[in-house]
Design a protein around this motif. Structure first.
Motif, PDB file in Angstrom:
ATOM      1  N   GLY A  41       0.804  -1.213   0.000  1.00 41.49           N
ATOM      2  CA  GLY A  41       0.000   0.000   0.000  1.00 41.49           C
ATOM      3  C   GLY A  41       0.842   1.270   0.000  1.00 41.49           C
ATOM      4  O   GLY A  41       0.308   2.376   0.035  1.00 41.49           O
ATOM      5  N   ILE A  42       2.152   1.121  -0.039  1.00 45.61           N
ATOM      6  CA  ILE A  42       3.062   2.270  -0.137  1.00 45.61           C
ATOM      7  C   ILE A  42       3.175   2.621  -1.622  1.00 45.61           C
ATOM      8  O   ILE A  42       3.304   1.741  -2.467  1.00 45.61           O
ATOM      9  N   GLY A  43       3.155   3.896  -1.929  1.00 50.55           N
ATOM     10  CA  GLY A  43       3.197   4.330  -3.325  1.00 50.55           C
ATOM     11  C   GLY A  43       4.485   3.950  -4.042  1.00 50.55           C
ATOM     12  O   GLY A  43       5.555   3.856  -3.430  1.00 50.55           O
ATOM     13  N   LYS A  44       4.372   3.758  -5.352  1.00 48.40           N
ATOM     14  CA  LYS A  44       5.542   3.394  -6.160  1.00 48.40           C
ATOM     15  C   LYS A  44       6.620   4.480  -6.111  1.00 48.40           C
ATOM     16  O   LYS A  44       7.810   4.167  -6.051  1.00 48.40           O
ATOM     17  N   ASP A  45       6.198   5.738  -6.127  1.00 46.48           N
ATOM     18  CA  ASP A  45       7.182   6.831  -6.078  1.00 46.48           C
ATOM     19  C   ASP A  45       7.977   6.799  -4.779  1.00 46.48           C
ATOM     20  O   ASP A  45       9.193   6.981  -4.775  1.00 46.48           O
ATOM     21  N   GLU A  49      11.960   6.124  -4.291  1.00 48.33           N
ATOM     22  CA  GLU A  49      12.791   7.045  -3.524  1.00 48.33           C
ATOM     23  C   GLU A  49      13.600   6.286  -2.470  1.00 48.33           C
ATOM     24  O   GLU A  49      14.810   6.510  -2.312  1.00 48.33           O
ATOM     25  N   LEU A  50      12.949   5.377  -1.758  1.00 44.53           N
ATOM     26  CA  LEU A  50      13.641   4.569  -0.744  1.00 44.53           C
ATOM     27  C   LEU A  50      14.699   3.674  -1.383  1.00 44.53           C
ATOM     28  O   LEU A  50      15.802   3.517  -0.842  1.00 44.53           O
ATOM     29  N   ALA A  51      14.381   3.079  -2.519  1.00 43.74           N
ATOM     30  CA  ALA A  51      15.318   2.179  -3.195  1.00 43.74           C
ATOM     31  C   ALA A  51      16.552   2.926  -3.698  1.00 43.74           C
ATOM     32  O   ALA A  51      17.664   2.391  -3.665  1.00 43.74           O
ATOM     33  N   VAL A  81      10.140  -0.181  11.090  1.00 40.11           N
ATOM     34  CA  VAL A  81       9.687   1.185  10.846  1.00 40.11           C
ATOM     35  C   VAL A  81       8.468   1.494  11.715  1.00 40.11           C
ATOM     36  O   VAL A  81       8.366   2.571  12.310  1.00 40.11           O
ATOM     37  N   ALA A  82       7.555   0.542  11.817  1.00 42.05           N
ATOM     38  CA  ALA A  82       6.350   0.741  12.636  1.00 42.05           C
ATOM     39  C   ALA A  82       6.705   0.865  14.114  1.00 42.05           C
ATOM     40  O   ALA A  82       6.173   1.723  14.823  1.00 42.05           O
ATOM     41  N   GLN A  83       7.605   0.006  14.578  1.00 43.83           N
ATOM     42  CA  GLN A  83       8.008   0.048  15.995  1.00 43.83           C
ATOM     43  C   GLN A  83       8.700   1.364  16.345  1.00 43.83           C
ATOM     44  O   GLN A  83       8.514   1.909  17.421  1.00 43.83           O
ATOM     45  N   GLU A  84       9.504   1.847  15.425  1.00 43.64           N
ATOM     46  CA  GLU A  84      10.228   3.091  15.661  1.00 43.64           C
ATOM     47  C   GLU A  84       9.331   4.321  15.479  1.00 43.64           C
ATOM     48  O   GLU A  84       9.720   5.428  15.840  1.00 43.64           O
ATOM     49  N   GLY A  85       8.188   4.129  14.860  1.00 51.30           N
ATOM     50  CA  GLY A  85       7.293   5.246  14.597  1.00 51.30           C
ATOM     51  C   GLY A  85       7.836   6.206  13.567  1.00 51.30           C
ATOM     52  O   GLY A  85       7.537   7.397  13.575  1.00 51.30           O
ATOM     53  N   ARG A  86       8.648   5.672  12.650  1.00 51.07           N
ATOM     54  CA  ARG A  86       9.289   6.499  11.626  1.00 51.07           C
ATOM     55  C   ARG A  86       8.279   6.970  10.585  1.00 51.07           C
ATOM     56  O   ARG A  86       7.375   6.237  10.208  1.00 51.07           O
ATOM     57  N   ALA A  87       8.464   8.155  10.092  1.00 55.03           N
ATOM     58  CA  ALA A  87       7.670   8.645   8.971  1.00 55.03           C
ATOM     59  C   ALA A  87       8.467   8.400   7.686  1.00 55.03           C
ATOM     60  O   ALA A  87       9.671   8.634   7.655  1.00 55.03           O
ATOM     61  N   LEU A  88       7.792   7.911   6.691  1.00 49.52           N
ATOM     62  CA  LEU A  88       8.464   7.699   5.419  1.00 49.52           C
ATOM     63  C   LEU A  88       8.280   8.948   4.590  1.00 49.52           C
ATOM     64  O   LEU A  88       8.809   9.312   3.726  1.00 49.52           O
TER      65      LEU A  88
END
Length: 88
Positions: A41-45, A49-51, A81-88
């Motif tokens: 459910g994370i966008g391709k863009d 960017e992450l890759a 990422v969920a445990q750390e509460g990080r924003a992507l």
């Protein structure tokens, strides 16, 4: 009622096809960006960017010009990422 050899062959093929449809294939070890987007459910863009980010812990690697994401490492990464509460 007698069954001909041709009818028996057809019945066997129908049964084989039904078994293939009923038994799901195991998931692939890697996903493309498009498959990962659909899966997560994370966008391709955002995934691209992450890759492309060299200082990211995102579990992607290149094969030729395309990126692949290791499925199991991606699941672990999402949990982190969920445990750390990080924003992507």
């Amino acid at each position: 009622m007698d069954i001909t050899a041709e009818q028996l062959k057809d019945i066997k093929n129908i049964i084989k096809d039904a078994i293939k449809e009923a038994a799901p294939e195991p998931p692939k070890a890697t996903m493309t960006i498009k498959e990962c987007a659909k899966y997560s459910g994370i966008g391709k863009d955002k995934l691209m960017e992450l890759a492309h980010s060299s200082n990211s812990d995102f579990p992607a690697f290149r094969v030729g010009s395309k990126f692949l994401i290791n499925r199991q490492m991606f699941i672990t990464w999402l949990e982190k990422v969920a445990q750390e509460g990080r924003a992507l």
